[in-house]
Design a protein around this motif. Structure first.
Motif, PDB file in Angstrom:
ATOM      1  N   MET A   1      -8.737  11.120  52.597  1.00 12.68           N
ATOM      2  CA  MET A   1     -10.159  11.077  52.953  1.00 12.68           C
ATOM      3  C   MET A   1     -10.924  12.126  52.152  1.00 12.68           C
ATOM      4  SD  MET A   1     -12.624   9.844  54.771  1.00 12.68           S
ATOM      5  CE  MET A   1     -11.635   8.851  55.861  1.00 12.68           C
ATOM      6  N   ASN A   2     -11.951  11.736  51.500  1.00  5.75           N
ATOM      7  CA  ASN A   2     -12.776  12.663  50.721  1.00  5.75           C
ATOM      8  C   ASN A   2     -13.747  13.351  51.659  1.00  5.75           C
ATOM      9  OD1 ASN A   2     -14.442  14.008  49.015  1.00  5.75           O
ATOM     10  ND2 ASN A   2     -15.040  12.224  47.803  1.00  5.75           N
ATOM     11  N   VAL A   3     -13.645  14.656  51.806  1.00  4.40           N
ATOM     12  CA  VAL A   3     -14.545  15.382  52.684  1.00  4.40           C
ATOM     13  C   VAL A   3     -15.469  16.286  51.896  1.00  4.40           C
ATOM     14  CG1 VAL A   3     -13.001  15.303  54.650  1.00  4.40           C
ATOM     15  CG2 VAL A   3     -12.830  17.212  53.057  1.00  4.40           C
ATOM     16  N   ALA A   4     -15.693  15.957  50.663  1.00  5.71           N
ATOM     17  CA  ALA A   4     -16.607  16.752  49.848  1.00  5.71           C
ATOM     18  C   ALA A   4     -18.030  16.555  50.317  1.00  5.71           C
ATOM     19  CB  ALA A   4     -16.484  16.332  48.386  1.00  5.71           C
ATOM     20  N   GLY A   5     -18.956  17.355  49.802  1.00  9.15           N
ATOM     21  CA  GLY A   5     -20.358  17.249  50.202  1.00  9.15           C
ATOM     22  C   GLY A   5     -20.969  15.947  49.754  1.00  9.15           C
ATOM     23  N   SER A 156     -25.685  18.566  56.900  1.00  7.59           N
ATOM     24  CA  SER A 156     -24.633  19.449  57.397  1.00  7.59           C
ATOM     25  C   SER A 156     -23.795  18.755  58.465  1.00  7.59           C
ATOM     26  CB  SER A 156     -25.258  20.726  57.969  1.00  7.59           C
ATOM     27  OG  SER A 156     -24.283  21.558  58.563  1.00  7.59           O
ATOM     28  N   ASP A 157     -24.454  18.020  59.351  1.00 14.39           N
ATOM     29  CA  ASP A 157     -23.728  17.328  60.423  1.00 14.39           C
ATOM     30  C   ASP A 157     -22.867  16.192  59.872  1.00 14.39           C
ATOM     31  OD1 ASP A 157     -24.838  19.036  62.241  1.00 14.39           O
ATOM     32  OD2 ASP A 157     -26.380  17.638  62.940  1.00 14.39           O
ATOM     33  N   ILE A 158     -23.329  15.539  58.817  1.00 15.05           N
ATOM     34  CA  ILE A 158     -22.515  14.497  58.175  1.00 15.05           C
ATOM     35  C   ILE A 158     -21.248  15.110  57.595  1.00 15.05           C
ATOM     36  CG2 ILE A 158     -22.409  12.881  56.248  1.00 15.05           C
ATOM     37  CD1 ILE A 158     -25.465  12.443  56.686  1.00 15.05           C
ATOM     38  N   ALA A 159     -21.397  16.230  56.906  1.00 19.12           N
ATOM     39  CA  ALA A 159     -20.247  16.894  56.313  1.00 19.12           C
ATOM     40  C   ALA A 159     -19.246  17.323  57.384  1.00 19.12           C
ATOM     41  CB  ALA A 159     -20.702  18.099  55.491  1.00 19.12           C
ATOM     42  N   THR A 160     -19.754  17.852  58.497  1.00 18.07           N
ATOM     43  CA  THR A 160     -18.882  18.261  59.602  1.00 18.07           C
ATOM     44  C   THR A 160     -18.144  17.067  60.181  1.00 18.07           C
ATOM     45  OG1 THR A 160     -20.325  20.125  60.157  1.00 18.07           O
ATOM     46  CG2 THR A 160     -18.831  19.351  61.880  1.00 18.07           C
ATOM     47  N   ALA A 161     -18.870  15.948  60.337  1.00 16.79           N
ATOM     48  CA  ALA A 161     -18.244  14.746  60.877  1.00 16.79           C
ATOM     49  C   ALA A 161     -17.128  14.247  59.963  1.00 16.79           C
ATOM     50  CB  ALA A 161     -19.303  13.654  61.069  1.00 16.79           C
ATOM     51  N   LEU A 193     -20.133   8.642  55.941  1.00 12.59           N
ATOM     52  CA  LEU A 193     -18.881   9.094  56.545  1.00 12.59           C
ATOM     53  C   LEU A 193     -17.683   8.874  55.627  1.00 12.59           C
ATOM     54  CD1 LEU A 193     -19.478   7.890  60.208  1.00 12.59           C
ATOM     55  CD2 LEU A 193     -19.635  10.222  59.311  1.00 12.59           C
ATOM     56  N   GLN A 194     -17.871   8.105  54.564  1.00 15.20           N
ATOM     57  CA  GLN A 194     -16.827   7.851  53.570  1.00 15.20           C
ATOM     58  C   GLN A 194     -15.549   7.289  54.201  1.00 15.20           C
ATOM     59  OE1 GLN A 194     -16.357  11.302  51.012  1.00 15.20           O
ATOM     60  NE2 GLN A 194     -18.307  10.904  50.012  1.00 15.20           N
ATOM     61  N   ILE A 195     -15.734   6.360  55.124  1.00 18.84           N
ATOM     62  CA  ILE A 195     -14.618   5.615  55.703  1.00 18.84           C
ATOM     63  C   ILE A 195     -14.406   4.365  54.859  1.00 18.84           C
ATOM     64  CG2 ILE A 195     -13.787   4.385  57.748  1.00 18.84           C
ATOM     65  CD1 ILE A 195     -15.641   6.217  59.414  1.00 18.84           C
ATOM     66  N   ASP A 286     -23.354   8.556  65.390  1.00 18.11           N
ATOM     67  CA  ASP A 286     -22.682   8.878  66.648  1.00 18.11           C
ATOM     68  C   ASP A 286     -21.928   7.667  67.197  1.00 18.11           C
ATOM     69  OD1 ASP A 286     -23.612  11.461  66.560  1.00 18.11           O
ATOM     70  OD2 ASP A 286     -25.259  11.144  67.977  1.00 18.11           O
ATOM     71  N   GLU A 287     -22.511   6.478  67.076  1.00 20.86           N
ATOM     72  CA  GLU A 287     -21.831   5.284  67.571  1.00 20.86           C
ATOM     73  C   GLU A 287     -20.578   4.979  66.750  1.00 20.86           C
ATOM     74  OE1 GLU A 287     -24.115   1.775  68.275  1.00 20.86           O
ATOM     75  OE2 GLU A 287     -25.141   2.671  69.986  1.00 20.86           O
TER      76      GLU A 287
END
Length: 292
Positions: A1-5, A156-161, A193-195, A286-287
Motif C-alpha cells: 500500500m502506498n502511503v505517501a503524501g 492531513s486526514d487523508i494521509a492519516t487514513a 485512499l489509494q485502495i 468516512d463511509e
C-alpha cells in the motif's frame, strides 16, 4: 500500500498559478459577496464548511441528501437537480447560480437570470481539481485563507487514513440501478485512499453511450474479481425508486463463489446526488473506511 503524501499537496497549490476557474474575479453582490443559488450540493456544502452559508439563498429541496438537510431550512426551494424551477430562481434575484452538467437542459434559461458558473470538477488529479473548486467558491468572499486551511486539514486526514489501512486491500465500487450493476470509477477510493481496484474479467464488455463508456457487471463478474469489499451506490434508492435487495445480492455473490466478499451499501444521496465538496468528501471517506 502506498502511503505517501497526495500527488499534489496544498502547499504546492499555494505556490503554483491557479487555474482561471480558481482565480478571484468580481461577481455582483457588493463588498459582502454574492447571493448564491446552488444546484450542486458539493458546492453548497463547501460554502457551509467555509462559514458562507448565509449567502446561500436557494437550494433544490427535493434532492437534499441527509447530511445537508440543515441547509434546506429557511431557504427557497428551486426545484430539482435536473429540472430546476427557473421562475423560482429568478424571483430570488441571485447574483450567482452554481450549476453542473445535470442542468444542461436549463442552462440558457438560467444564464438569462444571473451569472451562471459551472462547478463541475476539472479532469485530472482529483485533489488538485477539488482544491481548485473550493478556492474558486471562496474567492468572491475573500475567504481563500480559510479554504486553504480546510484543504490542508483534509489532506492531513487523508494521509492519516492511508497510513491506517491494511496492506494489499482492494475494493470495488458499483452503481445499482433497477437490479443491474455497473462499475463506478471512484477517486475517493483509488486516488485519495489509494485502495486498489481488482482487474475486470476479460468477459466484461464495455458499452458506449455517446462519449461515455460503461462496464456492466453481474454478481458472477464481481465474484470473479473477488474484492475484499464491494461498495454499492444505489441509484434507484437515490431517485426514489425501489432500493436494491441487499440480501439477494449477497446470495447471488455466494452462489458464484463470492461468499467472503463484504458488501457495504453507501448512503445513496451522498454518493449519487452530491460529492466533490469539503463536507461530502469527508463523509464519503468516512463511509469507505467504515466498510473495510
Amino acid at each position: 500500500m502506498n502511503v505517501a503524501g497526495l500527488t499534489l499537496s496544498v502547499s504546492t497549490l499555494l505556490l503554483a498559478a491557479l487555474p482561471i476557474s480558481a482565480q478571484a474575479h468580481e461577481v455582483g453582490g457588493g463588498e459582502h459577496g454574492p447571493s448564491v443559488v446552488s444546484l450542486d450540493w458539493g458546492a453548497a456544502d463547501t460554502l457551509d464548511e467555509l462559514g458562507l452559508a448565509e449567502h446561500l439563498v436557494g437550494v433544490p429541496h427535493q434532492s437534499a441528501p441527509a447530511y445537508v438537510s440543515h441547509l434546506v431550512k429557511g431557504r427557497a426551494d428551486i426545484g430539482g437537480l435536473k429540472e430546476p424551477d427557473v421562475e423560482a430562481i429568478a424571483g430570488l434575484e441571485p447574483d450567482l447560480i452554481l450549476v453542473t452538467g445535470r442542468q444542461s437542459g436549463s442552462l440558457e434559461a438560467l444564464k438569462a437570470v444571473a451569472e451562471t458558473r459551472d462547478v463541475t470538477l476539472e479532469e485530472g488529479n482529483y485533489f488538485e481539481a477539488l482544491s481548485s473548486k473550493v478556492l474558486s467558491l471562496a474567492s468572491p468572499y475573500h475567504a481563500e485563507e480559510k479554504a486553504r486551511e480546510k484543504l490542508a486539514a483534509l489532506e492531513s486526514d487523508i494521509a492519516t487514513a492511508r497510513e491506517g489501512l491494511a496492506e494489499n486491500l482492494d475494493a470495488l465500487v458499483v452503481i445499482h440501478n433497477d437490479g443491474r450493476y455497473v462499475l463506478r470509477q471512484e477517486p475517493i477510493v483509488t486516488e485519495l485512499l489509494q485502495i486498489d481496484q481488482p482487474a475486470l474479467p476479460n468477459s466484461v464488455e464495455p458499452v458506449s453511450r455517446g462519449e461515455r463508456t460503461f462496464y456492466p457487471l453481474t454478481p458472477a463478474n464481481i465474484a470473479e474479481m473477488a474484492p475484499d469489499t464491494l461498495y454499492v451506490v444505489d441509484r434507484s434508492a437515490a431517485i426514489g425508486q425501489s432500493p436494491m435487495d441487499t440480501d439477494a445480492l449477497k446470495a447471488a455473490l455466494a452462489d458464484a463463489g463470492g461468499a467472503d466478499i463484504g458488501v457495504t451499501v453507501l448512503s445513496p444521496g451522498l454518493w449519487y446526488l452530491s460529492g466533490n465538496g469539503l463536507q461530502s468528501v469527508r463523509a464519503q471517506m468516512d463511509e469507505i473506511l467504515g466498510g473495510l
